[in-house]
Enzyme design. Structure first.
Site, PDB file in Angstrom:
ATOM      1  N   GLN A   1      31.869  25.054  15.056  1.00 18.23           N
ATOM      2  CA  GLN A   1      31.394  24.631  13.762  1.00 18.23           C
ATOM      3  C   GLN A   1      29.783  24.492  14.203  1.00 18.23           C
ATOM      4  O   GLN A   1      29.531  23.511  14.894  1.00 18.23           O
ATOM      5  CB  GLN A   1      32.470  23.460  14.384  1.00 18.23           C
ATOM      6  CG  GLN A   1      32.444  22.629  12.858  1.00 18.23           C
ATOM      7  CD  GLN A   1      31.984  23.073  11.625  1.00 18.23           C
ATOM      8  OE1 GLN A   1      32.821  23.938  11.200  1.00 18.23           O
ATOM      9  NE2 GLN A   1      30.476  22.240  10.963  1.00 18.23           N
ATOM     10  N   CYS A   2      29.002  24.875  13.864  1.00 19.48           N
ATOM     11  CA  CYS A   2      27.606  24.659  13.876  1.00 19.48           C
ATOM     12  C   CYS A   2      27.201  23.568  12.812  1.00 19.48           C
ATOM     13  O   CYS A   2      25.872  23.023  13.954  1.00 19.48           O
ATOM     14  CB  CYS A   2      26.914  25.697  13.669  1.00 19.48           C
ATOM     15  SG  CYS A   2      27.055  27.065  15.031  1.00 19.48           S
TER      16      CYS A   2
ATOM     17  N   GLY B   1      38.149  20.108   6.318  1.00 24.01           N
ATOM     18  CA  GLY B   1      39.053  20.734   6.074  1.00 24.01           C
ATOM     19  C   GLY B   1      38.138  22.536   5.566  1.00 24.01           C
ATOM     20  O   GLY B   1      39.092  23.001   5.231  1.00 24.01           O
TER      21      GLY B   1
ATOM     22  N   GLU C   1      31.533  26.208   4.451  1.00 27.09           N
ATOM     23  CA  GLU C   1      31.185  27.644   3.620  1.00 27.09           C
ATOM     24  C   GLU C   1      30.301  28.483   4.697  1.00 27.09           C
ATOM     25  O   GLU C   1      29.813  28.648   4.091  1.00 27.09           O
ATOM     26  CB  GLU C   1      30.003  26.437   2.599  1.00 27.09           C
ATOM     27  CG  GLU C   1      29.293  26.353   3.247  1.00 27.09           C
ATOM     28  CD  GLU C   1      29.150  24.814   4.093  1.00 27.09           C
ATOM     29  OE1 GLU C   1      30.339  24.595   4.127  1.00 27.09           O
ATOM     30  OE2 GLU C   1      28.142  23.976   3.777  1.00 27.09           O
ATOM     31  N   ASN C   2      30.926  29.147   5.799  1.00 29.26           N
ATOM     32  CA  ASN C   2      30.605  29.699   6.765  1.00 29.26           C
ATOM     33  C   ASN C   2      30.901  31.230   5.364  1.00 29.26           C
ATOM     34  O   ASN C   2      31.725  31.762   4.993  1.00 29.26           O
ATOM     35  CB  ASN C   2      30.696  30.026   8.229  1.00 29.26           C
ATOM     36  CG  ASN C   2      31.210  29.308   8.758  1.00 29.26           C
ATOM     37  OD1 ASN C   2      30.163  28.355   8.809  1.00 29.26           O
ATOM     38  ND2 ASN C   2      32.171  29.014   9.521  1.00 29.26           N
TER      39      ASN C   2
ATOM     40  N   HIS D   1      35.849  24.330  -3.540  1.00 32.55           N
ATOM     41  CA  HIS D   1      34.406  23.786  -2.945  1.00 32.55           C
ATOM     42  C   HIS D   1      33.808  24.559  -1.919  1.00 32.55           C
ATOM     43  O   HIS D   1      32.979  25.086  -2.107  1.00 32.55           O
ATOM     44  CB  HIS D   1      34.825  22.433  -2.474  1.00 32.55           C
ATOM     45  CG  HIS D   1      34.108  21.565  -1.377  1.00 32.55           C
ATOM     46  ND1 HIS D   1      33.104  20.547  -2.422  1.00 32.55           N
ATOM     47  CD2 HIS D   1      33.371  21.688  -0.169  1.00 32.55           C
ATOM     48  CE1 HIS D   1      32.165  20.540  -1.519  1.00 32.55           C
ATOM     49  NE2 HIS D   1      31.841  20.832   0.132  1.00 32.55           N
ATOM     50  N   GLU D   2      34.614  25.353  -0.574  1.00 36.51           N
ATOM     51  CA  GLU D   2      33.740  26.038  -0.156  1.00 36.51           C
ATOM     52  C   GLU D   2      32.835  27.274  -1.118  1.00 36.51           C
ATOM     53  O   GLU D   2      32.375  27.552  -0.521  1.00 36.51           O
ATOM     54  CB  GLU D   2      34.595  26.204   1.197  1.00 36.51           C
ATOM     55  CG  GLU D   2      35.894  25.656   2.303  1.00 36.51           C
ATOM     56  CD  GLU D   2      34.347  23.931   2.125  1.00 36.51           C
ATOM     57  OE1 GLU D   2      32.910  24.331   2.561  1.00 36.51           O
ATOM     58  OE2 GLU D   2      34.303  22.893   2.912  1.00 36.51           O
TER      59      GLU D   2
ATOM     60  N   HIS E   1      30.103  26.535  -2.517  1.00 36.97           N
ATOM     61  CA  HIS E   1      28.765  26.650  -1.648  1.00 36.97           C
ATOM     62  C   HIS E   1      28.359  27.809  -1.215  1.00 36.97           C
ATOM     63  O   HIS E   1      26.833  28.044  -0.894  1.00 36.97           O
ATOM     64  CB  HIS E   1      28.763  26.439   0.186  1.00 36.97           C
ATOM     65  CG  HIS E   1      29.281  24.860   0.307  1.00 36.97           C
ATOM     66  ND1 HIS E   1      28.068  23.861   0.037  1.00 36.97           N
ATOM     67  CD2 HIS E   1      30.382  23.654   0.421  1.00 36.97           C
ATOM     68  CE1 HIS E   1      28.447  22.887   0.569  1.00 36.97           C
ATOM     69  NE2 HIS E   1      29.193  22.468   0.845  1.00 36.97           N
TER      70      HIS E   1
ATOM     71  N   GLU F   1      25.462  19.158  -0.601  1.00 37.94           N
ATOM     72  CA  GLU F   1      27.114  18.208  -1.020  1.00 37.94           C
ATOM     73  C   GLU F   1      27.354  17.710  -2.284  1.00 37.94           C
ATOM     74  O   GLU F   1      28.186  18.298  -2.991  1.00 37.94           O
ATOM     75  CB  GLU F   1      27.292  17.283   0.396  1.00 37.94           C
ATOM     76  CG  GLU F   1      27.590  18.124   1.988  1.00 37.94           C
ATOM     77  CD  GLU F   1      29.002  19.075   1.481  1.00 37.94           C
ATOM     78  OE1 GLU F   1      30.092  19.273   0.853  1.00 37.94           O
ATOM     79  OE2 GLU F   1      28.865  20.464   2.376  1.00 37.94           O
TER      80      GLU F   1
ATOM     81  N   ASP G   1      26.247  12.651  12.885  1.00 38.28           N
ATOM     82  CA  ASP G   1      27.535  13.208  12.381  1.00 38.28           C
ATOM     83  C   ASP G   1      27.858  12.065  12.156  1.00 38.28           C
ATOM     84  O   ASP G   1      29.003  12.071  12.231  1.00 38.28           O
ATOM     85  CB  ASP G   1      28.246  13.868  14.190  1.00 38.28           C
ATOM     86  CG  ASP G   1      27.701  15.018  13.969  1.00 38.28           C
ATOM     87  OD1 ASP G   1      28.376  15.276  12.970  1.00 38.28           O
ATOM     88  OD2 ASP G   1      27.938  15.992  14.989  1.00 38.28           O
TER      89      ASP G   1
ATOM     90  N   TYR H   1      28.369  13.110  -0.759  1.00 42.51           N
ATOM     91  CA  TYR H   1      29.536  14.290  -1.825  1.00 42.51           C
ATOM     92  C   TYR H   1      29.519  13.639  -3.006  1.00 42.51           C
ATOM     93  O   TYR H   1      29.533  14.151  -4.408  1.00 42.51           O
ATOM     94  CB  TYR H   1      30.447  14.011  -1.168  1.00 42.51           C
ATOM     95  CG  TYR H   1      30.864  15.317   0.254  1.00 42.51           C
ATOM     96  CD1 TYR H   1      30.490  14.575   1.371  1.00 42.51           C
ATOM     97  CD2 TYR H   1      31.252  16.506   0.174  1.00 42.51           C
ATOM     98  CE1 TYR H   1      30.120  14.938   2.756  1.00 42.51           C
ATOM     99  CE2 TYR H   1      31.359  17.330   1.213  1.00 42.51           C
ATOM    100  CZ  TYR H   1      30.700  16.624   2.357  1.00 42.51           C
ATOM    101  OH  TYR H   1      31.055  17.552   3.508  1.00 42.51           O
TER     102      TYR H   1
ATOM    103  N   LYS I   1      39.115  13.736   8.425  1.00 37.15           N
ATOM    104  CA  LYS I   1      39.089  13.181   7.771  1.00 37.15           C
ATOM    105  C   LYS I   1      41.145  12.750   7.213  1.00 37.15           C
ATOM    106  O   LYS I   1      40.930  11.352   6.438  1.00 37.15           O
ATOM    107  CB  LYS I   1      39.426  14.147   6.275  1.00 37.15           C
ATOM    108  CG  LYS I   1      39.924  13.274   4.554  1.00 37.15           C
ATOM    109  CD  LYS I   1      39.804  14.704   3.908  1.00 37.15           C
ATOM    110  CE  LYS I   1      40.711  13.969   2.274  1.00 37.15           C
ATOM    111  NZ  LYS I   1      40.187  15.306   1.003  1.00 37.15           N
TER     112      LYS I   1
HETATM  113  N1  BES Z   1      29.734  21.296   4.821  1.00 34.98           N
HETATM  114  C1  BES Z   1      31.454  20.533   4.530  1.00 34.98           C
HETATM  115  C2  BES Z   1      31.496  20.153   5.742  1.00 34.98           C
HETATM  116  C3  BES Z   1      30.870  19.857   7.122  1.00 34.98           C
HETATM  117  C4  BES Z   1      29.862  18.970   7.034  1.00 34.98           C
HETATM  118  C5  BES Z   1      30.811  19.881   8.307  1.00 34.98           C
HETATM  119  C6  BES Z   1      28.949  17.826   7.466  1.00 34.98           C
HETATM  120  C7  BES Z   1      29.666  19.483   9.365  1.00 34.98           C
HETATM  121  C8  BES Z   1      29.058  18.842   8.978  1.00 34.98           C
HETATM  122  C9  BES Z   1      32.575  21.663   3.886  1.00 34.98           C
HETATM  123  O1  BES Z   1      31.418  22.125   2.810  1.00 34.98           O
HETATM  124  C10 BES Z   1      32.697  20.351   3.798  1.00 34.98           C
HETATM  125  O2  BES Z   1      32.193  19.327   2.515  1.00 34.98           O
HETATM  126  N2  BES Z   1      34.734  20.377   3.397  1.00 34.98           N
HETATM  127  C11 BES Z   1      34.810  18.775   3.364  1.00 34.98           C
HETATM  128  C12 BES Z   1      35.535  19.818   1.598  1.00 34.98           C
HETATM  129  C13 BES Z   1      35.794  19.236   0.703  1.00 34.98           C
HETATM  130  C14 BES Z   1      36.790  19.590  -0.631  1.00 34.98           C
HETATM  131  C15 BES Z   1      35.284  17.637   0.537  1.00 34.98           C
HETATM  132  C16 BES Z   1      36.319  18.701   4.170  1.00 34.98           C
HETATM  133  O3  BES Z   1      35.751  19.277   5.161  1.00 34.98           O
HETATM  134  O4  BES Z   1      37.115  17.460   4.297  1.00 34.98           O
HETATM  135 ZN    ZN Z   2      30.688  21.107   1.350  1.00 33.75          ZN
END
Ligand code: BES
Ligand code: ZN
Length: 592
Positions: A127-128, A259, A262-263, A286-287, A290, A309, A366, A374, A545
């Protein structure tokens, strides 16, 4: 010297890599990757070259025709890691670095067989995002730089490797090892490098979409995500041809901290989406979105994360509106509103983290992560859409994607483009208030529907003894129940909890959004009948989450605080490093 990204040692005065050639040897026994990376520049370069690394052991640095070249690893910064400075000789077009990943590489989670569904083989995933690629590969770890890549991954025979790239073949080496080859021809930012290795199977969902999972979950995943081709078609109708050839998905083990991720060509998904009723596929929308907003047009640094986002949340809801209609979309915005309010509350003593245009010098991205980019971001996009009208806005979005495809941009570049194409729109919606002021502007768009209003009235009447009748809830879909639970007061009594569980049969829910919303209420009420289920969830799932609100709610009572500490002690070895950090920070807020 000019460092445009506060989270990278990348110097804009230096040349950018164009392409990476990777060889990764996956060593499950040592929990390390032995790596070789060639950074290709596409033309002759010379002079200092600064790369990002974190925790990497650098073994050798060589330039073809020159042999070993001088290099120097700088002091380790807690957030950025160590600068690797190379001195590139005259005429060098590429450089080869051999290295080994560190014991605590944040990008990597190494799972024991027991942490997987099948319980027979180990598993590795990366998970980069945001800035963890540097713990896996020495590179210019900033979205200012985009690279194509090819990779060769050497894994134990019997395991399969997948990457954020197209497969180009694999072969048994005959020594108990197997090599998988990949190529990603389009230029991507480093945070989209991705790798997973495990006991994996796949099923085709359409000629260009496939789902990967452990054999034990692949059937459930195939059913849950069967509608993905339809989503891709709807998204193409809005944003233009899908730019990445294939759209494959990987369902990870439950410790995956997000969750979805978006690789490109291989979206990573949490298994908590497998609700059994397709009620959580908004994460796939969502993914998938992206693929345009984020992967094609990318934020230039985490200070502009809302461009990724906020746009993607807006795009996700635009796709879902076509698939499921206006009422379902209004519920999506209502869930987002709740997430936004929770995040604004969490950052009330750090208002600068509630701006869309962030200032993150010295701040770990982070730690700055929240629903604000978002949901506040999506509201700014929706405000612009309302201002100019849907048709004109969609034409604008297509122009925006054309103008900036395969580039990484700042908020300023976005604003200049809007000013040129939609003159007056930024002023009309007061974009400055979203970008540079804390909180949410009063003028932000609201999303309502008759159905949402009914749920709100019902939930608001709870304190006065209002209870939904069996008849009222007979037609509720999971999203309606979720919004109802979210709108209930946070300090329910144990009798309230018993009533809710009886009426809605909450304890056995397979939809994790509902289950976690319920367990959060129950934990805050010190409601003992929910403890066994809380235990199960917290010992199994590492999605941040869910961990944040659950451990947060367990902080309300002495007995639940003790439970939280006990569960964290038992669960934390299985949590991802990022999840562990989040829970630790929540436990630190406990009063004793
Ligand atoms: N790119 C994000 C996940 C992410 C954000 C990883 C910041 C590392 C750092 C991914 O697209 C995302 O937003 N996932 C959400 C789901 C979405 C429906 C809001 C999640 O993981 O809950
Ligand atoms: Zn996202």
């Amino acid at each position: 010297m000019h460092r445009p990204d506060p989270h990278s040692y990348y110097d804009a005065a230096q040349p950018k890599a164009r392409r990476l050639r990777l060889k990764l040897g996956v060593d499950f026994a040592a929990k390390r990757i032995d790596g070789e990376v060639v950074l290709e520049f596409g033309s002759a370069i010379t002079g200092p070259l600064d790369l990002d690394t974190k925790g990497l052991e650098i073994h050798s640095v060589q330039v073809p025709g020159h042999g070993p070249i001088p290099w120097e690893l700088g002091e380790a910064d807690a957030i950025l890691g160590s600068r690797l400075r190379l001195d590139m000789p005259q005429g060098a077009q590429e450089v080869t670095i051999t290295y080994r990943t560190g014991a605590d590489a944040m990008a990597l989670q190494w799972l024991e067989p027991e942490q997987t569904e099948g319980k027979v083989s180990p598993y590795l995933f990366s998970q980069c995002q945001q800035i963890h690629a540097r713990t896996m590969v020495p590179c210019q770890d900033t979205p200012n730089v985009r690279v194509a890549y090819q990779a060769e991954v050497n894994v134990p025979e019997g395991l399969t490797a997948v990457m954020s790239a197209g497969p180009t073949g694999d072969e048994a080496l005959g020594n108990g090892r197997h090599v998988y080859r990949f190529t990603m021809p389009q230029p991507i930012p480093s945070y989209l490098l991705a790798l997973a290795v495990g006991r994996l199977e796949s099923r085709d969902l359409s000629p260009r979409a496939r789902v990967w999972a452990e054999p034990e979950t692949v059937a459930a995943a195939t059913w849950e995500f069967a509608g993905v081709e339809d989503m891709i078609l709807k998204a193409e109708g809005l944003f233009g041809a899908y730019p990445w050839d294939r759209y494959d998905m990987l369902v990870l083990p439950p410790s995956f901290p997000y969750g979805g991720m978006e690789n490109p060509r291989m979206t990573f998904l949490t298994p908590t989406l497998l609700a059994g009723d397709r009620s959580l596929v908004d994460v796939v929308a969502h993914e998938l979105a992206h693929s345009w907003t984020g992967n094609l047009v990318t934020n230039a640094s985490m200070e502009h994360f809302w461009l990724n986002e906020g746009f993607t949340v807006w795009a996700e809801r635009r796709i879902l509106r076509i698939l499921h209609g206006d009422d379902a979309t209004a519920l999506g915005w209502a869930m987002g509103q709740k997430a936004l309010e929770d995040s604004l509350e969490r950052f009330k003593s750090q208002p600068k983290l509630t701006l869309l245009r962030m200032h993150l010098e010295g701040i770990d991205p982070d730690d700055a992560f929240s629903s604000i980019p978002y949901e506040k971001g999506a509201r700014l996009v929706a405000a612009l859409e309302r201002e100019v009208g849907e048709d004109r806005f969609l034409r604008f979005i297509r122009e925006y994607m054309d103008a900036f495809r395969f580039t990484s941009i700042t908020t300023e570049q976005f604003c200049a483009f809007v000013a040129a194409k939609l003159p007056g729109a930024l002023e009309a919606v007061n974009a400055k208030a979203y970008l540079d002021k804390p909180g949410l502007p009063d003028t932000a768009p609201e999303f309502r529907s008759v159905q949402l209003d009914t749920i709100t009235v019902l939930a608001d009447s709870w304190v006065d003894g209002g209870r939904p009748s069996a008849h009222q809830i007979a037609s509720w879909k999971p999203a309606e129940l979720q919004v109802f639970l979210q709108k209930l007061p946070r300090n329910l009594s144990q009798a309230d909890c018993a009533w809710l569980d009886e009426r809605f049969q909450l304890m056995g829910r397979g939809n994790y959004e509902i289950l976690v919303e319920w367990l959060t209420l129950a934990a805050a009420a010190d409601y003992e009948p929910a403890f066994p289920r809380l235990r199960e969830v917290l010992l199994r799932v590492g999605r941040m989450k869910y961990l944040r609100p659950l451990y947060g709610a367990l902080g309300r009572h002495a007995r639940t605080r003790a439970l939280a500490r006990e569960l964290f002690a038992a669960a934390s070895p299985g949590y991802h490093g990022l999840s562990r950090r989040v829970v630790q920070s929540v436990l630190e807020t406990y009063p004793d």
